[in-house]
Enzyme design. Structure first.
Site, PDB file in Angstrom:
ATOM      1  N   CYS A 181       0.841  -1.203   0.000  1.00 30.94           N
ATOM      2  CA  CYS A 181       0.000   0.000   0.000  1.00 30.94           C
ATOM      3  C   CYS A 181       0.874   1.251   0.000  1.00 30.94           C
ATOM      4  CB  CYS A 181      -0.867  -0.008   1.250  1.00 30.94           C
ATOM      5  SG  CYS A 181       0.128   0.060   2.742  1.00 30.94           S
TER       6      CYS A 181
ATOM      7  N   CYS B  27       2.047   5.958   9.027  1.00 34.35           N
ATOM      8  CA  CYS B  27       1.200   6.164   7.840  1.00 34.35           C
ATOM      9  C   CYS B  27       0.245   7.343   8.104  1.00 34.35           C
ATOM     10  CB  CYS B  27       0.408   4.896   7.558  1.00 34.35           C
ATOM     11  SG  CYS B  27      -0.816   5.143   6.248  1.00 34.35           S
TER      12      CYS B  27
ATOM     13  N   GLU C  17      -0.387  -0.947  16.136  1.00 31.90           N
ATOM     14  CA  GLU C  17      -1.176   0.253  15.794  1.00 31.90           C
ATOM     15  C   GLU C  17      -2.176   0.574  16.914  1.00 31.90           C
ATOM     16  OE1 GLU C  17      -3.538   0.186  12.095  1.00 31.90           O
ATOM     17  OE2 GLU C  17      -4.952   1.452  13.167  1.00 31.90           O
TER      18      GLU C  17
ATOM     19  N   CYS D 268      -9.025   2.142   6.784  1.00 34.38           N
ATOM     20  CA  CYS D 268      -8.169   2.550   5.664  1.00 34.38           C
ATOM     21  C   CYS D 268      -8.872   2.224   4.345  1.00 34.38           C
ATOM     22  CB  CYS D 268      -6.840   1.798   5.769  1.00 34.38           C
ATOM     23  SG  CYS D 268      -5.857   1.900   4.283  1.00 34.38           S
TER      24      CYS D 268
ATOM     25  N   SER E 195       0.416 -10.727   9.687  1.00 33.85           N
ATOM     26  CA  SER E 195      -0.106  -9.473   9.125  1.00 33.85           C
ATOM     27  C   SER E 195      -1.624  -9.438   9.291  1.00 33.85           C
ATOM     28  CB  SER E 195       0.258  -9.397   7.635  1.00 33.85           C
ATOM     29  OG  SER E 195      -0.645  -8.562   6.962  1.00 33.85           O
TER      30      SER E 195
ATOM     31  N   SER F 270       1.499  -5.351   3.083  1.00 35.74           N
ATOM     32  CA  SER F 270       2.945  -5.272   3.316  1.00 35.74           C
ATOM     33  C   SER F 270       3.698  -6.331   2.510  1.00 35.74           C
ATOM     34  CB  SER F 270       3.241  -5.433   4.814  1.00 35.74           C
ATOM     35  OG  SER F 270       2.598  -6.578   5.319  1.00 35.74           O
TER      36      SER F 270
END
Ligand code: SF4
Length: 283
Positions: free
Chosen positions: A15, A97, A127, A196, A224, A267
């Protein structure tokens, strides 16, 4: 025999947030030599190894830092950690980000305006830990109502946000249940969509491809969050497997299949996707 069709999702893989972080880190490594990152740059082993070869190495905890330059990853971090780094006179390369930054600012504003903040997300994800930090002591992270009950909180003003990479459908369902549980006792509720849009686009493309394929292969790190979510949303529609590298493809999955869909976590490096396609073509 029918020829095998291998189709990539219209939107997949690295991304803009991770690409931007890689660019910033490479520039910093060129300028300063070795640098460290607080946690892995992204949850992808191949990407972390490639960057380590360029002198960009992850550490797990702040007390392990050795260099004078430390990078914050795309997942961001809390204000408390930022203060600790500054107190040690370590230079920060911040690759948070911009979409995560926006969620952090939302968490902070809600808390400052007197809201308790529920973050729909995995409490142990970096996060989410960072987002919690921006709420002061006014946040809780939860994926289900059990976690809400066990928090013991009974707020009168409630803000709700999400970890950026959760699925839209899961967030909607969570909010629906939350309103049912706490809604009647609440004076004010503010819901902010911090999902997102890039992740959403990739998830929607994966769903479309799952509907026309006989098998979906998701390539991405097993740790992930967004690669796992791709598996979650494709699995109810078609047989789906998660692989970290092309070598993990099991030939038995392909028996009788002539249309294979491919998608990749945010990722996953482009080379990993190309290696997967080459491997499938060779089989
Ligand atoms: S998945 Fe979205 S929020 Fe996460 S780094 Fe990429 S662009 Fe940013």
């Amino acid at each position: 025999m029918k020829k095998m069709k291998i189709e990539k999702a219209e939107k997949l893989g690295l991304c803009f947030g991770v690409r931007r972080a890689i660019k910033l880190l490479k520039e910093a490594a060129n300028k300063y030599g070795e640098i460290e990152t607080l946690g892995p740059v992204a949850h992808n082993r191949q990407l972390v190894e490639t960057l380590a070869n360029l002198g960009i190495k992850p550490i797990n905890r702040l007390d392990q830092v050795q260099s004078k330059i430390l990078a914050i990853t795309t997942h961001g971090t809390s204000p408390a950690i930022l203060s600790k780094i500054k107190a040690r006179h370590i230079q920060i390369i911040d690759t948070t980000c911009p979409i995560v930054r926006k969620a952090q600012n939302t968490a902070k504003k809600l808390a400052e305006s007197g809201f308790d903040v529920v973050i729909f997300g995995e409490a142990e994800h970096s996060e989410v830990k960072g987002l919690l930090g921006w709420t002061g002591d006014k946040g809780i992270a939860a994926l289900d109502m059990k976690q809400i009950y066990s928090s013991g909180k009974s707020p009168s003003r409630l803000g709700i946000i999400s970890q950026t990479t959760q699925t839209q459908s899961a967030f909607i369902e969570f909010v629906r249940q939350l309103i049912g549980v706490v809604g009647p006792n609440i004076d004010e509720m503010r819901l902010v969509n911090t999902l997102c849009k890039i992740t959403q686009g990739q998830q929607e493309a994966a769903i479309r491809l799952s509907r026309s394929s006989q098998l979906m292969i998701v390539i991405g790190g097993s740790n992930s969050a967004n690669a796992r979510h791709l598996v979650e949303i494709c699995s109810p529609l078609v047989e789906t497997h998660l692989v970290e590298t092309a070598d993990e493809v099991d030939t038995s999955w392909l028996v009788g299949k002539h249309h294979i869909g491919i998608t990749a976590g945010a990722s996953t490096p482009d080379e990993s996707v190309e290696e997967l396609i080459a491997k499938l073509r060779s089989l």
